[in-house]
Design an enzyme around this catalytic site. Structure first.
Site, mmCIF file in Angstrom:
data_model
loop_
_atom_site.group_PDB
_atom_site.id
_atom_site.type_symbol
_atom_site.label_atom_id
_atom_site.label_comp_id
_atom_site.label_asym_id
_atom_site.label_seq_id
_atom_site.Cartn_x
_atom_site.Cartn_y
_atom_site.Cartn_z
ATOM 1 N N THR A 13 0.867 -1.219 -0.067
ATOM 2 C CA THR A 13 -0.061 0.043 -0.076
ATOM 3 C C THR A 13 0.880 1.351 -0.139
ATOM 4 O O THR A 13 1.929 1.083 0.548
ATOM 5 C CB THR A 13 -0.857 0.122 1.275
ATOM 6 O OG1 THR A 13 -0.212 0.173 2.269
ATOM 7 C CG2 THR A 13 -1.979 -1.206 1.132
ATOM 8 N N GLY A 18 8.278 7.146 -2.301
ATOM 9 C CA GLY A 18 8.819 6.695 -1.014
ATOM 10 C C GLY A 18 9.281 5.272 -0.872
ATOM 11 O O GLY A 18 9.525 4.495 -1.672
ATOM 12 N N ILE A 19 9.291 5.155 0.674
ATOM 13 C CA ILE A 19 9.545 3.727 1.130
ATOM 14 C C ILE A 19 8.608 2.616 0.253
ATOM 15 O O ILE A 19 9.053 1.679 -0.008
ATOM 16 C CB ILE A 19 9.286 3.674 2.482
ATOM 17 C CG1 ILE A 19 10.310 4.613 3.376
ATOM 18 C CG2 ILE A 19 9.591 2.251 3.264
ATOM 19 C CD1 ILE A 19 10.169 4.652 4.851
ATOM 20 N N SER A 141 7.360 2.641 12.629
ATOM 21 C CA SER A 141 8.376 3.650 13.039
ATOM 22 C C SER A 141 9.088 3.855 14.319
ATOM 23 O O SER A 141 8.538 3.056 15.168
ATOM 24 C CB SER A 141 7.866 5.073 12.872
ATOM 25 O OG SER A 141 8.627 6.121 13.213
ATOM 26 N N TYR A 154 0.759 10.666 15.440
ATOM 27 C CA TYR A 154 1.749 10.007 14.877
ATOM 28 C C TYR A 154 2.372 8.932 15.714
ATOM 29 O O TYR A 154 2.153 7.608 15.186
ATOM 30 C CB TYR A 154 2.753 10.673 14.003
ATOM 31 C CG TYR A 154 3.678 9.931 13.180
ATOM 32 C CD1 TYR A 154 3.336 9.396 12.059
ATOM 33 C CD2 TYR A 154 4.987 9.511 13.490
ATOM 34 C CE1 TYR A 154 3.921 8.597 11.105
ATOM 35 C CE2 TYR A 154 5.818 8.816 12.753
ATOM 36 C CZ TYR A 154 5.308 8.240 11.661
ATOM 37 O OH TYR A 154 6.007 7.669 10.718
HETATM 38 P P1 NAD Z 1 5.609 9.201 1.609
HETATM 39 O O1 NAD Z 1 4.806 10.286 1.747
HETATM 40 O O2 NAD Z 1 6.892 9.632 0.796
HETATM 41 O O3 NAD Z 1 4.806 7.868 0.418
HETATM 42 C C1 NAD Z 1 3.649 7.647 0.954
HETATM 43 C C2 NAD Z 1 2.901 7.015 -0.304
HETATM 44 O O4 NAD Z 1 1.606 6.619 0.261
HETATM 45 C C3 NAD Z 1 2.843 7.857 -1.521
HETATM 46 O O5 NAD Z 1 3.077 7.222 -2.499
HETATM 47 C C4 NAD Z 1 1.271 8.318 -1.290
HETATM 48 O O6 NAD Z 1 0.653 8.646 -2.344
HETATM 49 C C5 NAD Z 1 0.811 6.949 -0.626
HETATM 50 N N1 NAD Z 1 -0.368 7.347 0.215
HETATM 51 C C6 NAD Z 1 -0.763 8.252 1.127
HETATM 52 N N2 NAD Z 1 -1.759 8.238 1.563
HETATM 53 C C7 NAD Z 1 -2.679 7.035 0.925
HETATM 54 C C8 NAD Z 1 -3.808 6.686 0.985
HETATM 55 N N3 NAD Z 1 -4.728 6.871 1.503
HETATM 56 N N4 NAD Z 1 -4.023 5.384 0.141
HETATM 57 C C9 NAD Z 1 -3.222 5.109 -0.861
HETATM 58 N N5 NAD Z 1 -2.039 5.732 -0.830
HETATM 59 C C10 NAD Z 1 -1.720 6.715 -0.026
HETATM 60 O O7 NAD Z 1 5.808 8.425 2.827
HETATM 61 P P2 NAD Z 1 7.164 7.683 3.345
HETATM 62 O O8 NAD Z 1 7.929 8.313 3.974
HETATM 63 O O9 NAD Z 1 7.723 6.835 2.176
HETATM 64 O O10 NAD Z 1 6.491 6.609 4.436
HETATM 65 C C11 NAD Z 1 6.010 5.265 4.127
HETATM 66 C C12 NAD Z 1 5.788 4.691 5.578
HETATM 67 O O11 NAD Z 1 6.803 4.683 6.333
HETATM 68 C C13 NAD Z 1 4.634 5.592 6.578
HETATM 69 O O12 NAD Z 1 3.704 4.449 6.978
HETATM 70 C C14 NAD Z 1 5.574 6.243 7.404
HETATM 71 O O13 NAD Z 1 4.892 6.322 8.649
HETATM 72 C C15 NAD Z 1 6.562 5.335 7.648
HETATM 73 N N6 NAD Z 1 7.910 5.837 8.298
HETATM 74 C C16 NAD Z 1 8.568 6.801 7.443
HETATM 75 C C17 NAD Z 1 9.642 7.305 7.940
HETATM 76 C C18 NAD Z 1 10.328 8.423 7.178
HETATM 77 O O14 NAD Z 1 11.485 9.051 7.713
HETATM 78 N N7 NAD Z 1 9.972 8.682 5.950
HETATM 79 C C19 NAD Z 1 10.182 6.864 9.225
HETATM 80 C C20 NAD Z 1 9.421 5.980 9.927
HETATM 81 C C21 NAD Z 1 8.249 5.350 9.196
#
Ligand code: NAD
Length: 264
Positions: A13, A18-19, A141, A154
């Site tokens: 999902t 991103g990740i 996280s 969060y």
């Molecule tokens: P990001 O914002 O870069 O990417 C998120 C992706 O999710 C995007 O492709 C967006 O379009 C999609 N998205 C958002 N809401 C959505 C929805 N309702 N339905 C479908 N798609 C949706 O985020 P990220 O930084 O890659 O984070 C990904 C996960 O990793 C998250 O759960 C975040 O909490 C966790 N995380 C991130 C970090 C960080 O520093 N980046 C650290 C710890 C945990």
């Protein structure tokens, strides 16, 4: 070790960027047929096409569905009825002072970060148990353990994911299914890059300086003293999704650069 996931279907999902995108690409490289998900169909299709272009022989398709709603999850499940690997990655973050966070934001964080994983696990896990193999990974996280005072809502949602993940693992006893969570620390995804660029602008710094200062100021105990790359997080997720990770179940796996100063 050579991870081979051919013959499996993986739903990731929030994987248009991103990740999530790095995880989808990593799983596709290991041979899984991946379902790339974002809110819009066009972006999901474009991300799937990018994976096919980057990984020779990859199988990827896009499904536009907003997994923060029950209808969106139902749409995803109606389109992809069965999954061997489910990565609950979609998630949002927003620094906001506790006294400024309205009820609606608390509910939104719970819907997007927790209920998406609950609903999709409910839909896909019974098939995994029947087939006696499957992997569910919640992308939580480091903030699940070190609740950030600048975004308590969060932190709450990320700790809740650990509870759901561990609880679901209890349902896998004696089967070939595992449920784990992965805890990234600060990771340079597109979403975070926007946040760091804003910080840089506010402080008149370069993006690199702002990133380095953020880690020193807000995550001072980090042993790596830098942001992780999205691929570094994806590596851990691909491993725990693999057949080779069969004995890792019910775990909260840290990929956070040593910020958390406890051994266990
Ligand atoms: P990001 O914002 O870069 O990417 C998120 C992706 O999710 C995007 O492709 C967006 O379009 C999609 N998205 C958002 N809401 C959505 C929805 N309702 N339905 C479908 N798609 C949706 O985020 P990220 O930084 O890659 O984070 C990904 C996960 O990793 C998250 O759960 C975040 O909490 C966790 N995380 C991130 C970090 C960080 O520093 N980046 C650290 C710890 C945990």
């Amino acid at each position: 070790m050579k991870i081979d996931l051919s013959g499996t279907t993986a739903v990731v999902t929030g994987s248009t960027g991103g990740i999530g995108f790095a995880i989808a690409k990593g799983l596709a490289s290991a041979g899984a047929s991946v379902v790339v998900n974002g809110r819009g169909q066009e972006k999901a299709d474009a991300a799937a096409a990018a994976i096919i272009k980057a990984v020779p022989g990859a199988s990827a398709r896009g499904v536009g569905a907003d997994v923060s709603t029950a209808d969106g999850c139902a749409k995803l499940v109606a389109t992809v009825s069965s999954a061997d690997i489910l990565i609950n990655n979609a998630g949002i973050f927003e620094p906001k002072a506790f006294f400024d966070i309205p009820d609606a934001d608390w509910m939104r964080f719970f819907e997007v970060n927790v209920m998406s994983g609950v609903r999709l696990s409910r839909a896909y896990m019974s098939g995994m148990l029947k087939r006696n193999w499957g992997r569910i990974v919640f992308i939580s996280s480091e903030s699940a353990l070190n609740i950030p005072s600048e975004m308590i809502h969060y932190g709450m949602s990320k700790t809740a994911q650990l509870a759901v993940s561990r609880g679901l693992a209890e349902l896998t006893k004696g089967t070939g299914v595992t449920v784990n969570s992965v805890l990234p620390g600060p990771t340079m995804s597109e979403g975070v890059e926007v946040f760091v660029k804003d910080l840089a602008k506010q402080n008149g710094q370069s993006v690199e300086e702002a990133a380095s200062q953020f880690v020193k100021q807000h995550r001072g105990t980090s042993l790596i003293q830098r942001f992780a790359t999205v691929d570094e997080i994806a590596n851990m997720v691909v491993y725990v999704s693999s057949r080779e990770a069969a004995v890792t179940n019910g775990a909260a796996l840290r990929a956070e650069g040593g910020i958390i100063q406890t051994i266990a």
